[in-house]
Design a protein around this motif. Structure first.
Motif, PDB file in Angstrom:
ATOM      1  N   GLY A 121       0.796  -1.224   0.000  1.00 30.93           N
ATOM      2  CA  GLY A 121       0.000   0.000   0.000  1.00 30.93           C
ATOM      3  C   GLY A 121       0.828   1.273   0.000  1.00 30.93           C
ATOM      4  N   ILE A 122       2.104   1.166   0.309  1.00 28.90           N
ATOM      5  CA  ILE A 122       2.936   2.359   0.456  1.00 28.90           C
ATOM      6  C   ILE A 122       4.012   2.402  -0.628  1.00 28.90           C
ATOM      7  CG2 ILE A 122       4.583   3.542   1.961  1.00 28.90           C
ATOM      8  CD1 ILE A 122       3.008   2.405   4.301  1.00 28.90           C
ATOM      9  N   CYS A 151      22.429  11.025  -6.610  1.00 26.64           N
ATOM     10  CA  CYS A 151      22.829  10.358  -7.839  1.00 26.64           C
ATOM     11  C   CYS A 151      22.075   9.066  -8.094  1.00 26.64           C
ATOM     12  CB  CYS A 151      24.332  10.197  -7.912  1.00 26.64           C
ATOM     13  SG  CYS A 151      24.946   8.859  -6.957  1.00 26.64           S
ATOM     14  N   TYR A 152      21.256   8.606  -7.128  1.00 29.83           N
ATOM     15  CA  TYR A 152      20.317   7.522  -7.394  1.00 29.83           C
ATOM     16  C   TYR A 152      18.924   7.945  -6.951  1.00 29.83           C
ATOM     17  CZ  TYR A 152      24.317   4.399  -7.802  1.00 29.83           C
ATOM     18  OH  TYR A 152      25.486   3.806  -8.193  1.00 29.83           O
ATOM     19  N   GLN A 153      17.945   7.468  -7.672  1.00 27.18           N
ATOM     20  CA  GLN A 153      16.597   7.534  -7.111  1.00 27.18           C
ATOM     21  C   GLN A 153      15.981   6.154  -7.168  1.00 27.18           C
ATOM     22  OE1 GLN A 153      13.723  10.786  -7.524  1.00 27.18           O
ATOM     23  NE2 GLN A 153      12.263   9.275  -8.284  1.00 27.18           N
ATOM     24  N   LEU A 154      15.413   5.757  -6.044  1.00 25.10           N
ATOM     25  CA  LEU A 154      14.781   4.453  -5.932  1.00 25.10           C
ATOM     26  C   LEU A 154      13.277   4.622  -5.819  1.00 25.10           C
ATOM     27  CD1 LEU A 154      17.054   3.165  -3.009  1.00 25.10           C
ATOM     28  CD2 LEU A 154      17.557   3.204  -5.471  1.00 25.10           C
ATOM     29  N   LYS A 155      12.551   3.755  -6.460  1.00 24.72           N
ATOM     30  CA  LYS A 155      11.114   3.673  -6.196  1.00 24.72           C
ATOM     31  C   LYS A 155      10.896   2.396  -5.414  1.00 24.72           C
ATOM     32  CE  LYS A 155       7.845   2.117  -8.848  1.00 24.72           C
ATOM     33  NZ  LYS A 155       7.209   1.895 -10.149  1.00 24.72           N
ATOM     34  N   VAL A 156      10.311   2.531  -4.244  1.00 24.26           N
ATOM     35  CA  VAL A 156      10.138   1.360  -3.385  1.00 24.26           C
ATOM     36  C   VAL A 156       8.664   1.188  -3.027  1.00 24.26           C
ATOM     37  CG1 VAL A 156      12.423   1.763  -2.413  1.00 24.26           C
ATOM     38  CG2 VAL A 156      10.413   2.559  -1.177  1.00 24.26           C
ATOM     39  N   ARG A 157       8.306  -0.052  -2.731  1.00 24.65           N
ATOM     40  CA  ARG A 157       6.942  -0.354  -2.292  1.00 24.65           C
ATOM     41  C   ARG A 157       7.012  -1.268  -1.088  1.00 24.65           C
ATOM     42  NH1 ARG A 157       4.549  -0.265  -7.673  1.00 24.65           N
ATOM     43  NH2 ARG A 157       3.261   1.609  -7.644  1.00 24.65           N
ATOM     44  N   VAL A 158       6.250  -0.920  -0.047  1.00 23.16           N
ATOM     45  CA  VAL A 158       6.225  -1.735   1.167  1.00 23.16           C
ATOM     46  C   VAL A 158       4.797  -1.796   1.702  1.00 23.16           C
ATOM     47  CG1 VAL A 158       8.610  -1.288   1.863  1.00 23.16           C
ATOM     48  CG2 VAL A 158       6.800   0.296   2.549  1.00 23.16           C
ATOM     49  N   PRO A 159       4.540  -2.802   2.544  1.00 22.69           N
ATOM     50  CA  PRO A 159       3.190  -2.912   3.102  1.00 22.69           C
ATOM     51  C   PRO A 159       2.882  -1.843   4.153  1.00 22.69           C
ATOM     52  CG  PRO A 159       4.298  -5.048   3.100  1.00 22.69           C
ATOM     53  CD  PRO A 159       5.334  -4.010   2.800  1.00 22.69           C
ATOM     54  N   LYS A 160       3.846  -1.575   5.043  1.00 25.97           N
ATOM     55  CA  LYS A 160       3.559  -0.696   6.180  1.00 25.97           C
ATOM     56  C   LYS A 160       4.670   0.321   6.392  1.00 25.97           C
ATOM     57  CE  LYS A 160       1.131  -4.338   8.689  1.00 25.97           C
ATOM     58  NZ  LYS A 160      -0.220  -3.750   8.754  1.00 25.97           N
ATOM     59  N   MET A 161       4.334   1.373   7.131  1.00 26.62           N
ATOM     60  CA  MET A 161       5.317   2.422   7.424  1.00 26.62           C
ATOM     61  C   MET A 161       6.558   1.856   8.109  1.00 26.62           C
ATOM     62  SD  MET A 161       4.808   5.428   6.349  1.00 26.62           S
ATOM     63  CE  MET A 161       3.493   6.197   5.417  1.00 26.62           C
ATOM     64  N   GLY A 162       6.337   0.892   8.992  1.00 25.49           N
ATOM     65  CA  GLY A 162       7.468   0.296   9.686  1.00 25.49           C
ATOM     66  C   GLY A 162       8.457  -0.332   8.704  1.00 25.49           C
TER      67      GLY A 162
END
Lengths: 153, 153
Positions: free
Chosen positions: B62-63, B101-112
């Motif tokens: 969701g995040i 110099c890097y950009q990451l797109k990340v996906r995780v379930p929760k804020m933690g």
DNA sequence: CTCGACAAGTGGACGAGATCGACCAGACGA
DNA sequence: TCGTCTGGTCGATCTCGTCCACTTGTCGAG
């Protein structure tokens, strides 16, 4: 969404053209029941489509850039969003928590196209400022991470 | 890469599961010759794969966040890159022209999970600083723009 | 101009896959 | 106990994928 559905989703993310028969073998069901599950996953909006992955450079989109947008106070976000959507070169558009409240990922053939694109975005009413970063290389992109644990359906 | 190949690529980007027979009808060829073209497109690296598009929220991711990385002077980029690649939550990784110099797109379930992820990235040798932006919503993502004009093969 | 080589398609044949309807088994509530 | 619902299997049938032999068009060499 049980464990079998997760396996199916993972397989289809790895290879979106896997046949129902092959999926069936992998999950230990028959083709019709797998097809039934996939249809349900599509209808429920979990699977939103299928696409071929393309080497952007190979089709002439050699330049990738990230454009951040800083809006002014009077910005009508719905309007901005629609105008951005009308620009085909914008492949992704995120609404962010921060001063730059949008980030766009764009792809164009040549630098000149990028310049025109930046001007076009900057001219949208409500856009106070843009900040563009060229990507020198894409290390990887849209790598599917396996579907995790417990999921509500 | 002629006009027919472009049509095929566009059709497969719109629906990656389109059958060869259907493609053949659309472009006015027979199935075997379309298959032959697709095989060549795959071998030449223009089509790099096929994937199912998934609603990230629906599978518990969701995040979404964007993480910029500022390296220190001693950074070994090859090493950084490998360590980033080992983190499954990083779906995309761009090497940028700029301070970050890097950009990451990340996906995780929760804020933690995001917090742990930021710490993990920050702990990579050569990473001086990270800057994370949460995405409030994804307006759209990976929208295929049609294959353009004149292309070298 | 003719010939051979090559690239790109076509058409037919055959095995594999997709799809549909009929049927079956377990879970659940009235 | 009995419907009913869900999710599965099985078998029939039609379509699709795939292989191979043959054709056509292009082009450079002789």
């Amino acid at each position: 969404m049980d464990e079998i559905d997760q396996t199916i989703v993972n397989l289809l993310r790895t290879d979106g053209r896997t046949s129902y028969a092959e999926l069936a073998r992998r999950v230990g069901l028959t083709a019709p029941s797998v097809q039934d599950r996939v249809t349900k996953l599509e209808k429920s909006g979990i699977i939103t489509g299928y696409t071929a992955l393309i080497d952007a450079e190979a089709i002439g989109l050699g330049i990738t850039a990230l454009i951040g947008i800083i809006p002014d106070n009077a910005a009508d976000h719905h309007d901005i969003c629609e105008r951005l959507r009308a620009i085909p070169q914008i492949e992704s558009c995120y609404f962010l928590a921060g001063v730059e409240c949008y980030q766009l990922k764009v792809r164009v053939p040549k630098m000149g196209d990028l310049e025109r694109l930046i001007h076009r975005v900057g001219a949208i009413p409500g856009v106070a400022q843009t900040r563009t970063t060229i990507t020198l290389s894409t290390k990887w992109e849209d790598r599917p991470q396996p579907v995790p644990f417990e999921l509500a359906d």
